[in-house]
Design an enzyme around this catalytic site. Structure first.
Site, short mmCIF file in Angstrom:
data_model
loop_
_atom_site.label_atom_id
_atom_site.label_comp_id
_atom_site.label_asym_id
_atom_site.label_seq_id
_atom_site.Cartn_x
_atom_site.Cartn_y
_atom_site.Cartn_z
CG ASP A 444 -2.16 0.77 1.12
OD1 ASP A 444 -2.25 1.59 0.20
OD2 ASP A 444 -3.05 0.59 1.97
CG ASP A 509 -9.66 1.97 0.15
OD1 ASP A 509 -9.11 0.91 -0.18
OD2 ASP A 509 -9.08 2.87 0.79
C1 GLA Z 1 -5.64 1.89 2.48
C2 GLA Z 1 -6.11 0.74 1.61
C3 GLA Z 1 -7.15 -0.06 2.35
C4 GLA Z 1 -6.58 -0.58 3.66
C5 GLA Z 1 -6.05 0.60 4.48
C6 GLA Z 1 -5.32 0.11 5.70
O1 GLA Z 1 -6.64 2.83 2.65
O2 GLA Z 1 -6.59 1.21 0.40
O3 GLA Z 1 -7.59 -1.15 1.57
O4 GLA Z 1 -5.56 -1.50 3.39
O5 GLA Z 1 -5.18 1.41 3.73
O6 GLA Z 1 -4.85 1.15 6.46
#
Ligand code: GLA
Length: 708
Positions: A444, A509
Site C-alpha cells: 500500500d 476502497d
Molecule cells: C488503504 C487501503 C485499504 C486498507 C487501508 C489500511 O486505505 O486502500 O484497503 O488496506 O489502507 O490502512
C-alpha cells in the site's frame, strides 16, 4: 525522405523523416499493402505552409522542437545553467528488427543525443515507445521536460475518453468533446493518482462498444505525469504524454542519460471493446511478468476488523473463510508494532508483541492447515511521525529541510531514492517473509506527496518511484512464489509501470457494488479483469453507505479477482450459503473469464450497468446486469449483446443464483424466471434480450454457451 515501417498481423505503422529531421507519424492503421509506394503516401499527406506564419513547416514530430520552429507546446525543454537549448536533432543511425526501430538522433552543437525506440506487437498491434536523452557536453544538462513520444492526432477524432475520480470513486469514465483549446491533466502527487489516470482514448462521435475507429495512449509510470491534448495554432491536434519533472529533478552530468517512461499506444477499428480486448491481451503477453493463476479467492481483514486484531475473532474468521471456499487469507493493517490506529507505527515492521506474541507464523500456519495461503498488508513507503524509525531517522523522510509539510493520513513518505532506506526496507520485508509462510503482499501507499525532496534539497519523486520498482523486484527475485498487489489508498497506483512489478490491483476502497460498477467499467477499459481486486463487502458499504443484498455484492465481484472483505462472523446462514455457492461459480468459470475479455457494454439507460465476460474463443459468455438506480422507463430497454459469433447458436439462461425477485414486474417471462433459450449470435446482437423490471440495486447473471 526516410521511412520507418512496421507491420503486424492487422496493423501498419509508418514514420518518416525529411532531410534527416526527427521522424514523425505518417500512418497508423489497418495493414497497408507491402508494395505500397511510401513516397506517394507522404505526398498525399503533405500539408501546405500557411500564410501569416513561419516559412518552415511546423511539424508534430516525435519530439516537436522549438529549435525547428515549432511554436505550440514543445516536446522537449533543456537548459545548461540559465541558457535554454534549442535542439535541432538529425538522424545519425537507424536499426531495425522485425518488430522494432531504434533511431539515433544527434545535435552536435547542443552536444546531446536522443535515441528513439518503438516496438510493434504483431498480435495486438500495440506500440511501445520511449526515448533516451544523453548529455555529451562537459557542463551539466538540466532536463525540464521530455515527452515519451508526441502524436499528431487525426481530426476525425472529435471525442476524448479519460478516467478521472477521487478516493473510493476511481476510474470514472469522462467522455467529452475535444475542445477548441488545450486539455491538460497532471498528477503532481508522486503517485499515479486517483484523479488523473495517465491514459485516454480518442475517437469520432458515435463510437460504440463494438463500432468505430479508436486510438488510445497510456503512460507506464507511477509518479508525476502530464498529458496534454492541444489544438495546434495552425490546425490539427497534438497529444503529448510525459513524466512530469519537478524543477531540478533530472540533471545530467557528462555521459549521463535520462530514459522517459514507456508510452503504450493501442488502436482498434472495432470500437472501445475492440480496444480494451487488445490492451488486455497485450498486458497478459507483454507486461505482466508472472502469473497468479488460477486467481485464488481472497479474504481480507480490513473492513471486517480494521485495527481490532483480536486473536479469537481472527481464528473464527479463518474457520469461516476456509468453510466458504476462501483460498488466501490476507491480514490487513493493524498487525505491527504500535499500530493501534492510523497515527502510529509505519516504519516499524515487526509484529505487535501484544496481539501477536509469537509473531505471525501461528496464524499463517493455521491458515495453511485449513488449505489457505496467507498474505499480509504492508506500507513500506509509509513513515509515521510516531514510530521508532522516524525517531531514529527523521532525515529519511521526503521533505524540504527547515520547512513544515502537511502530513497525509498523519504520515511522511520514506525516501526510496536513498540506498540506506532501500536496504533497510528490503531487510525488514525479507525478515517478515522469512519468519512466516507469507505468499502475498498487499503493498500500500497512502500519502500524496507534497514536499518531495531529499535531504540535499533536490526533487525526489523520480528516484523514489524507481526505488520502489527496484525493491519490489528484489523481493520477487528473493521470493519467486510471492505475489504482490499494488494499492495506494485504493486505486491511486494502477498503471503499466507498476504492473511490470506487481500481480494484482486494489482498484478502490469502495466495496459498494453499485458505485463499484462504474469504477470497474473504467478500470476494464485498460486492464484485464484478473488484475481487478473485487471484494464482497458488508451489506451496508463502509465507504458509500449503499445497502445491498448479498446477491448483488457477489455479482459485482464475480468477473474480477474475487475476494471478501465483510465480517463473515456477522453474516446470516442464508448469506453464507449464497456466498459459498457464488464462490463455486467463480471457481468454475475463472479460467476462461481471466483469459478472455471482460468489458462493460452499452445500454441506453445510464442506470443499468451491464458487464460482459466472453471467452477468447467466444464459446462462453456471462453478462452481469445491475440496476444502479431507478430505470428511466417502466420497462427497461433491450440489452444488445456484442462480440458473439453471428452465425453460431447460443444457449442462454439467467443463472438461478441471481434470479430477479418477485418485484420484477407483474408477469415476468419464463426466460426471466430462468428458462433457457437458443438463439443465434446475430439475433442477440441486433434485437438484444429483454430485461425484467428491475428495482434499484437488483442484479442478474446471464449465461451463454455456444452450441456445437
Ligand atoms: C488503504 C487501503 C485499504 C486498507 C487501508 C489500511 O486505505 O486502500 O484497503 O488496506 O489502507 O490502512
Amino acid at each position: 525522405m526516410t521511412f520507418f515501417r512496421l507491420d503486424g498481423k492487422d496493423d501498419t505503422l509508418v514514420l518518416f523523416s525529411k532531410q534527416s529531421t526527427l521522424p514523425r507519424l505518417l500512418y497508423w492503421g489497418p495493414n497497408l499493402p507491402t508494395d505500397l509506394d511510401l513516397d506517394s503516401l507522404a505526398a498525399v499527406a503533405e500539408r501546405p505552409k500557411p500564410n501569416g506564419g513561419l516559412d518552415v513547416e511546423e511539424v508534430v514530430s516525435w519530439i516537436p522542437e522549438p529549435g525547428r520552429g515549432f511554436t505550440d507546446a514543445p516536446g522537449i525543454e533543456l537548459r545548461r545553467g540559465s541558457t535554454g537549448i534549442y535542439t535541432q536533432f538529425e538522424i545519425s543511425d537507424a536499426q531495425r528488427t522485425e518488430t522494432s526501430w531504434s533511431i539515433t538522433c544527434r545535435d552536435l552543437s547542443a552536444q546531446v543525443t536522443l535515441d528513439l525506440h518503438i516496438t510493434l506487437d504483431g498480435a495486438t498491434g500495440i506500440l511501445a515507445a520511449n526515448c533516451v536523452l544523453t548529455n555529451h557536453g562537459v557542463d551539466e544538462l538540466h532536463v525540464d521536460a521530455l515527452a515519451s513520444m508526441v502524436l499528431p492526432v487525426p481530426e476525425r477524432f472529435t471525442e476524448r475518453l479519460s478516467l478521472g475520480g477521487r478516493w473510493a470513486q476511481e476510474f470514472q469514465s469522462v467522455r467529452e468533446k475535444i475542445g477548441s483549446a488545450a486539455w491538460l491533466q497532471e498528477s503532481r502527487l508522486g503517485r499515479t493518482s486517483h484523479h488523473a489516470f495517465p491514459g485516454l482514448a480518442l475517437m469520432a462521435s458515435g463510437t460504440t462498444i463494438d463500432q468505430g475507429d479508436v486510438w488510445a495512449a497510456h503512460l507506464a509510470w507511477s509518479g508525476n505525469h502530464r498529458t496534454l491534448l492541444q489544438r495546434c495554432r495552425l490546425g490539427g491536434l497534438q497529444l503529448q504524454m510525459a513524466e512530469l519533472l519537478l524543477p531540478g529533478e533530472v540533471n545530467l552530468t557528462s555521459g549521463q542519460s535520462y530514459a522517459t517512461p514507456t508510452l503504450y499506444l493501442a488502436r482498434s477499428d472495432a470500437g472501445l471493446g475492440g480496444l480494451s480486448r487488445r490492451w488486455h491481451q497485450y498486458i497478459r503477453s507483454s507486461v505482466l511478468t508472472r502469473t497468479d493463476s488460477p486467481r485464488p479467492v481472497h479474504f481480507n481483514t480490513w473492513e471486517a476488523l480494521y485495527f481490532e486484531h483480536d486473536a479469537t475473532c481472527l481464528h473464527n474468521l479463518v474457520d469461516v473463510a476456509a468453510n466458504v471456499g476462501v483460498e488466501r487469507f490476507i491480514l490487513d493493517d493493524g498487525w505491527f508494532f504500535g499500530r493501534h490506529d492510523d497515527r502510529a507505527g509505519l516504519g516499524d515492521w515487526t509484529p505487535c508483541p501484544i496481539r501477536y506474541p509469537q509473531g505471525l507464523s501461528p496464524l499463517a500456519q493455521y491458515c495453511r492447515t485449513l488449505g489457505m495461503e496467507f498474505g499480509l498488508w504492508v506500507e513500506p513507503e509509509g513513515l509515521s511521525q510516531n514510530s521508532e524509525l522516524f525517531r531514529a531517522h527523521p532525515e529519511w523522510a521526503l521533505g524540504v529541510a527547515g520547512l513544515e509539510q502537511p502530513l497525509g493520513r498523519h504520515q511522511y513518505v520514506l525516501n526510496f531514492g536513498l540506498s540506506e532506506v532501500r536496504h533497510h526496507i528490503l531487510a525488514a520485508m525479507n525478515n517478515l517473509l522469512r519468519n512466516a509462510p507469507i505468499s502475498f503482499l498487499k503493498w500500500d501507499m497512502n500519502r500524496d506527496m507534497t514536499h518531495a525532496a531529499g535531504s540535499n534539497g533536490s526533487a525526489g519523486v523520480r528516484a523514489h518511484v524507481l526505488g520502489v520498482y527496484a525493491i519490489v523486484d528484489s523481493l520477487r527475485v528473493a521470493h519467486p512464489d510471492l505475489h504482490i498487489e499494488t494499492c495506494a489508498s485504493g486505486g491511486a497506483r494502477a498503471d503499466l509501470g507498476i504492473l511490470r512489478h506487481c500481480d494484482r490491483v486494489w482498484v478502490s476502497d469502495c466495496n459498494g457494488p453499485l458505485t463499484r460498477q462504474r469504477i470497474q467499467a473504467g478500470f476494464l477499459q485498460f486492464f484485464p479483469s484478473e488484475l481487478m481486486g473485487a471484494h464482497v463487502g458488508d451489506a451496508r458499504s463502509h465507504t458509500t453507505g449503499e445497502v445491498c443484498s448479498i446477491e448483488v455484492r457477489t455479482l459485482s465481484a464475480l468477473f474480477g479477482h474475487f475476494g471478501i472483505e465483510a465480517n463473515m462472523l456477522n453474516m446470516g446462514d442464508e448469506d453464507l450459503v449464497h456466498l459459498r455457492a457464488a464462490i463455486e461459480v467463480y471457481k468454475t468459470n475463472r479460467d476462461w473469464v481471466h483469459a478472455g475479455h471482460v468489458t462493460s457494454i452499452d445500454h441506453p439507460d445510464p442506470n443499468i450497468s451491464a458487464i460482459m465476460a466472453i471467452s477468447e474463443d467466444r464459446s462462453h459468455a456471462m453478462v452481469s446486469i445491475i440496476a444502479l438506480g431507478q430505470t428511466r422507463s417502466a420497462v427497461p430497454a433491450a440489452l444488445r449483446l456484442p462480440f458473439l459469433k453471428s452465425d453460431a447458436k447460443y444457449r442462454l439462461q439467467f443463472h438461478p443464483l441471481w434470479l430477479p425477485s418477485k418485484q420484477s414486474g407483474k408477469s415476468a417471462s419464463d426466460f426471466h424466471r430462468g428458462a433457457a433459450l437458443v438463439l443465434p449470435g446475430r439475433v442477440l446482437h441486433e434485437l438484444g434480450i429483454s430485461l425484467p423490471v428491475l428495482s434499484v440495486s437488483q442484479g442478474m447473471l446471464l449465461q451463454l454457451e455456444l452450441i456445437v
